[in-house]
Design an enzyme around this catalytic site. Structure first.
Site, PDB file in Angstrom:
ATOM      1  N   LEU A  13       0.833  -1.311  -0.092  1.00 10.55           N
ATOM      2  CA  LEU A  13       0.041   0.057  -0.003  1.00 10.55           C
ATOM      3  C   LEU A  13       0.927   1.162  -0.095  1.00 10.55           C
ATOM      4  CD1 LEU A  13      -2.726   1.215  -0.036  1.00 10.55           C
ATOM      5  CD2 LEU A  13      -2.737   0.684   2.235  1.00 10.55           C
ATOM      6  N   ASP A  32      10.525   3.239   6.022  1.00 11.99           N
ATOM      7  CA  ASP A  32      10.366   1.761   6.467  1.00 11.99           C
ATOM      8  C   ASP A  32      11.761   1.072   6.785  1.00 11.99           C
ATOM      9  OD1 ASP A  32       9.589  -0.986   6.035  1.00 11.99           O
ATOM     10  OD2 ASP A  32       8.050  -0.183   4.462  1.00 11.99           O
ATOM     11  N   LEU A  69       1.114   3.740   7.703  1.00 16.33           N
ATOM     12  CA  LEU A  69       1.236   2.458   7.210  1.00 16.33           C
ATOM     13  C   LEU A  69       2.158   1.394   7.808  1.00 16.33           C
ATOM     14  CD1 LEU A  69       0.562   3.725   3.524  1.00 16.33           C
ATOM     15  CD2 LEU A  69      -1.167   3.399   5.020  1.00 16.33           C
ATOM     16  N   GLY A  70       3.126   1.928   8.444  1.00 14.92           N
ATOM     17  CA  GLY A  70       4.008   0.878   8.946  1.00 14.92           C
ATOM     18  C   GLY A  70       3.467  -0.221  10.008  1.00 14.92           C
ATOM     19  N   ILE A  72       3.408  -4.488  11.212  1.00 17.41           N
ATOM     20  CA  ILE A  72       3.221  -5.959  10.557  1.00 17.41           C
ATOM     21  C   ILE A  72       1.698  -5.896  10.011  1.00 17.41           C
ATOM     22  CG2 ILE A  72       2.877  -8.336  11.134  1.00 17.41           C
ATOM     23  CD1 ILE A  72       5.804  -7.619  11.107  1.00 17.41           C
ATOM     24  N   ASN A 110      -9.994  -4.238   9.106  1.00 17.49           N
ATOM     25  CA  ASN A 110     -11.163  -4.698   9.028  1.00 17.49           C
ATOM     26  C   ASN A 110     -11.081  -6.055  10.136  1.00 17.49           C
ATOM     27  OD1 ASN A 110     -11.358  -7.596   7.257  1.00 17.49           O
ATOM     28  ND2 ASN A 110      -9.770  -5.952   6.619  1.00 17.49           N
ATOM     29  N   TYR A 134      -2.865  -9.906  15.095  1.00 16.88           N
ATOM     30  CA  TYR A 134      -2.787  -8.857  14.262  1.00 16.88           C
ATOM     31  C   TYR A 134      -4.073  -7.967  14.614  1.00 16.88           C
ATOM     32  CZ  TYR A 134      -3.379  -6.122  10.232  1.00 16.88           C
ATOM     33  OH  TYR A 134      -3.680  -4.863   9.214  1.00 16.88           O
ATOM     34  N   SER A 163      -9.777  -4.096   2.096  1.00 17.95           N
ATOM     35  CA  SER A 163      -8.947  -4.843   1.178  1.00 17.95           C
ATOM     36  C   SER A 163      -8.206  -3.735  -0.168  1.00 17.95           C
ATOM     37  CB  SER A 163      -9.373  -5.935   0.205  1.00 17.95           C
ATOM     38  OG  SER A 163      -9.890  -6.982   1.427  1.00 17.95           O
ATOM     39  N   CYS A 164      -7.139  -2.887   0.453  1.00 14.62           N
ATOM     40  CA  CYS A 164      -6.986  -2.069  -0.655  1.00 14.62           C
ATOM     41  C   CYS A 164      -5.868  -2.563  -1.657  1.00 14.62           C
ATOM     42  CB  CYS A 164      -6.534  -0.779   0.235  1.00 14.62           C
ATOM     43  SG  CYS A 164      -6.185   0.838  -0.781  1.00 14.62           S
TER      44      CYS A 164
END
Length: 265
Positions: A13, A32, A69-70, A72, A110, A134, A163-164
Site C-alpha cells: 500500500l 520503512d 501504514l507501518g 506488521i 477490518n 494482528y 482490502s486496498c
C-alpha cells in the site's frame, strides 16, 4: 502541507500511495526498514525501525502530517507484532506529542471485527471482534489513538482498511475492496478537514455488497466513487466459489479467523 511522513512506505500500500501523494506536500518523507530505492525529486528517505524510540522521534520531527501504514500487516509471531504494532505505535504517538501533534491517519484494519459474520452489517459503534493477534494489535492502536486525542488533543483518523489493492481477487473482497483512488481521496479529505477529532472510518469503496456503514464519517466529505461490482463477472469466470462454511465465505475477517497463532520457537 510542507512535509508528509509515510511510514511503511515499502509495503504494497505504501508503494501504491508514493506516487499518488507526491503532489499533496512539498516533501514526502518515506520510511520503512526495507530498501525504498532512490529518493524522487520531492522525497526524503529515512530507514527507521518503529521500535526504536529515538529514531522515531527524529523521523517525526518537522512533519506536518503522518500517514501511518507501518507495522506488521499479517498474522505473525507476537514478538514481531509487539515491536512494530504496539511499541512502534506508542513511539510514534509520543514523537507526535513532542513535535507539535501533526495530524495522523492510522491504518487500522477490518480484522478488528473479523469474527462478525458476513451477513451482519456494522457501524463504528459495534464492539470489536478481532480475529487474531494482528487484529488485536489494531484494537490496541485504535484505543491508543483515542486516548491521545482525549488526553492530549492529538487528532487521528482511524481507518479500518478492508482490502486496498488494484482489484478484488476473491469473493469476500467484493464487499471489502477499497480502490487506490478512493483511498487517495480519503487521505486528502482527512488532511484537509478543518476539524478532525478522532473518527473511525471504514476504508471501503462504494461496493454494492459492503458490510459497513460509514455515515458517522460523512462530515469529512469523502464520497468513494469505485465499486467492486464491476469485477464480479471476472471473478465468477476465473475463481471457484468457496464452500459456504469456509472462513473466507463465513466471516468478515475471512481466512484470518482460522490462521494459527505463530509459535515464538
Amino acid at each position: 502541507m510542507r512535509r508528509l511522513l509515510i511510514t511503511g512506505a515499502g509495503g504494497g500500500l505504501g508503494r501504491a500511495m508514493r506516487n499518488r501523494l507526491a503532489s499533496m506536500a512539498e516533501t514526502l518523507r518515506l520510511s520503512d526498514i526495507v530498501d525504498l530505492g532512490e529518493a524522487g525529486p520531492n522525497e526524503e528517505i529515512v530507514t527507521c525501525d518503529l521500535g526504536d524510540a529515538e529514531a522515531v522521534h527524529r523521523l517525526v520531527e518537522g512533519c506536518d502530517a503522518i500517514l501511518h501504514l507501518g507495522g506488521i500487516s499479517v498474522e505473525d509471531k507476537f514478538s514481531k507484532i509487539l515491536n512494530a504494532n504496539l511499541l512502534g505505535l506508542y513511539n510514534l504517538y509520543e514523537a507526535a506529542r513532542a513535535h507539535g501533534k501533526p495530524r495522523i491517519l492510522f491504518a487500522s484494519s477490518n480484522h478488528t471485527v473479523g469474527f462478525y459474520r458476513q451477513d451482519e452489517h456494522l457501524d463504528v459503534t459495534d464492539p470489536m471482534k478481532p480475529d487474531g493477534l494482528y487484529g488485536v494489535s489494531k484494537c490496541f492502536g485504535e484505543a491508543l489513538a483515542r486516548m491521545y486525542f482525549e488526553k492530549f488533543g492529538q487528532e487521528t483518523a482511524i481507518v479500518r482498511i478492508g482490502s486496498c489493492m488494484e482489484k478484488p481477487t476473491n469473493y469476500r473482497m467484493l464487499s471489502t475492496w477499497m480502490s487506490y483512488d478512493d483511498f487517495t481521496d480519503l487521505i486528502g479529505c482527512v488532511f484537509r478537514a478543518p476539524m478532525l477529532c478522532c473518527p473511525v472510518i471504514w476504508g471501503v469503496s462504494d461496493n454494492n455488497s459492503r458490510w459497513w456503514d460509514n455515515s458517522a464519517a460523512s462530515f469529512l466529505g469523502w464520497r468513494p466513487k469505485d465499486n467492486a461490482e464491476r469485477f464480479r463477472a471476472e471473478l465468477e469466470a476465473t475463481v471457484p466459489r468457496p464452500d459456504p462454511d469456509a472462513p473466507i465465505a463465513k466471516y468478515q475477517g475471512g481466512q484470518f479467523t482460522q490462521d494459527p497463532i505463530f509459535s515464538e520457537n
